[in-house]
Design a protein around this motif. Structure first.
Motif, PDB file in Angstrom:
ATOM      1  N   ARG A  81      -3.812 -18.757 -62.165  1.00 51.15           N
ATOM      2  CA  ARG A  81      -3.001 -19.501 -63.137  1.00 51.15           C
ATOM      3  C   ARG A  81      -2.463 -18.580 -64.230  1.00 51.15           C
ATOM      4  O   ARG A  81      -1.285 -18.655 -64.591  1.00 51.15           O
ATOM      5  CB  ARG A  81      -3.834 -20.628 -63.748  1.00 51.15           C
ATOM      6  CG  ARG A  81      -3.039 -21.520 -64.673  1.00 51.15           C
ATOM      7  CD  ARG A  81      -3.855 -22.655 -65.195  1.00 51.15           C
ATOM      8  NE  ARG A  81      -4.822 -22.170 -66.178  1.00 51.15           N
ATOM      9  CZ  ARG A  81      -5.734 -22.933 -66.756  1.00 51.15           C
ATOM     10  NH1 ARG A  81      -5.846 -24.203 -66.427  1.00 51.15           N
ATOM     11  NH2 ARG A  81      -6.562 -22.419 -67.651  1.00 51.15           N
ATOM     12  N   LEU A  82      -3.307 -17.680 -64.736  1.00 48.04           N
ATOM     13  CA  LEU A  82      -2.861 -16.724 -65.751  1.00 48.04           C
ATOM     14  C   LEU A  82      -1.800 -15.784 -65.179  1.00 48.04           C
ATOM     15  O   LEU A  82      -0.799 -15.486 -65.831  1.00 48.04           O
ATOM     16  CB  LEU A  82      -4.046 -15.919 -66.291  1.00 48.04           C
ATOM     17  CG  LEU A  82      -3.724 -14.819 -67.295  1.00 48.04           C
ATOM     18  CD1 LEU A  82      -3.082 -15.385 -68.540  1.00 48.04           C
ATOM     19  CD2 LEU A  82      -4.984 -14.043 -67.655  1.00 48.04           C
ATOM     20  N   GLY A  83      -2.015 -15.315 -63.943  1.00 48.31           N
ATOM     21  CA  GLY A  83      -1.033 -14.437 -63.296  1.00 48.31           C
ATOM     22  C   GLY A  83       0.315 -15.111 -63.109  1.00 48.31           C
ATOM     23  O   GLY A  83       1.367 -14.501 -63.340  1.00 48.31           O
ATOM     24  N   ILE A  84       0.298 -16.384 -62.716  1.00 46.96           N
ATOM     25  CA  ILE A  84       1.552 -17.137 -62.551  1.00 46.96           C
ATOM     26  C   ILE A  84       2.272 -17.255 -63.884  1.00 46.96           C
ATOM     27  O   ILE A  84       3.486 -17.031 -63.977  1.00 46.96           O
ATOM     28  CB  ILE A  84       1.273 -18.538 -61.975  1.00 46.96           C
ATOM     29  CG1 ILE A  84       0.781 -18.437 -60.535  1.00 46.96           C
ATOM     30  CG2 ILE A  84       2.519 -19.412 -62.043  1.00 46.96           C
ATOM     31  CD1 ILE A  84       0.240 -19.741 -59.989  1.00 46.96           C
ATOM     32  N   ALA A  85       1.527 -17.593 -64.931  1.00 45.74           N
ATOM     33  CA  ALA A  85       2.147 -17.749 -66.258  1.00 45.74           C
ATOM     34  C   ALA A  85       2.774 -16.439 -66.713  1.00 45.74           C
ATOM     35  O   ALA A  85       3.909 -16.420 -67.215  1.00 45.74           O
ATOM     36  CB  ALA A  85       1.108 -18.226 -67.266  1.00 45.74           C
TER      37      ALA A  85
END
Length: 131
Positions: A81-85
């Motif tokens: 999720r952090l990588g996508i953001a």
């Protein structure tokens, strides 16, 4: 011939590390060469992973390839999720404000506390006997 545009970022959580690659596409998600539904069978984890797309209203506009390693399922899900953001922000700087407001750009730095000597776990103590 021009190379296809690709945005990549790294997300981390606990001991999990996720390398996320976003390409313009139809919304296909591949994690460690497996599709999203088989890698994360629980619905709430899948929703958590894809929530940055909902916040930025870009659901279904990017194909995503992820390499995740280390940690457990929840750690990997939050790292993804952090990588996508982060990848969405590198794609379009206007996404930074809504993603920051939703808390998706903050790296959760909490780690497992180490076990101490003379104790069974990090904080638990052996039973104390006064006499």
């Amino acid at each position: 011939m021009a190379a296809a545009v690709q945005y990549n970022a790294v997300g981390r959580r606990k001991n999990a590390v996720a390398r996320v690659y976003l390409r313009p596409g139809s919304g296909k998600v591949v994690i460690n060469k497996r599709d999203l539904e088989t890698y994360f069978p629980l619905d709430w984890r899948r929703r958590s992973i894809l929530s940055p797309f909902d916040v930025t209203e870009t659901a279904g506009t990017f194909d995503m390839v992820v390499n995740a390693k280390g940690g457990g399922q929840t750690g990997q899900a939050e790292a993804i999720r952090l990588g996508i953001a982060r990848a969405l922000v590198s794609c379009n700087e206007e996404y930074r404000k809504p993603l920051r407001a939703a808390g998706f750009l903050t790296r959760d730095s909490r780690m497992v506390e180490r076990k101490k000597p003379g104790q069974p776990k990090a904080r638990k103590r052996f039973q104390f006997s006064k006499r």
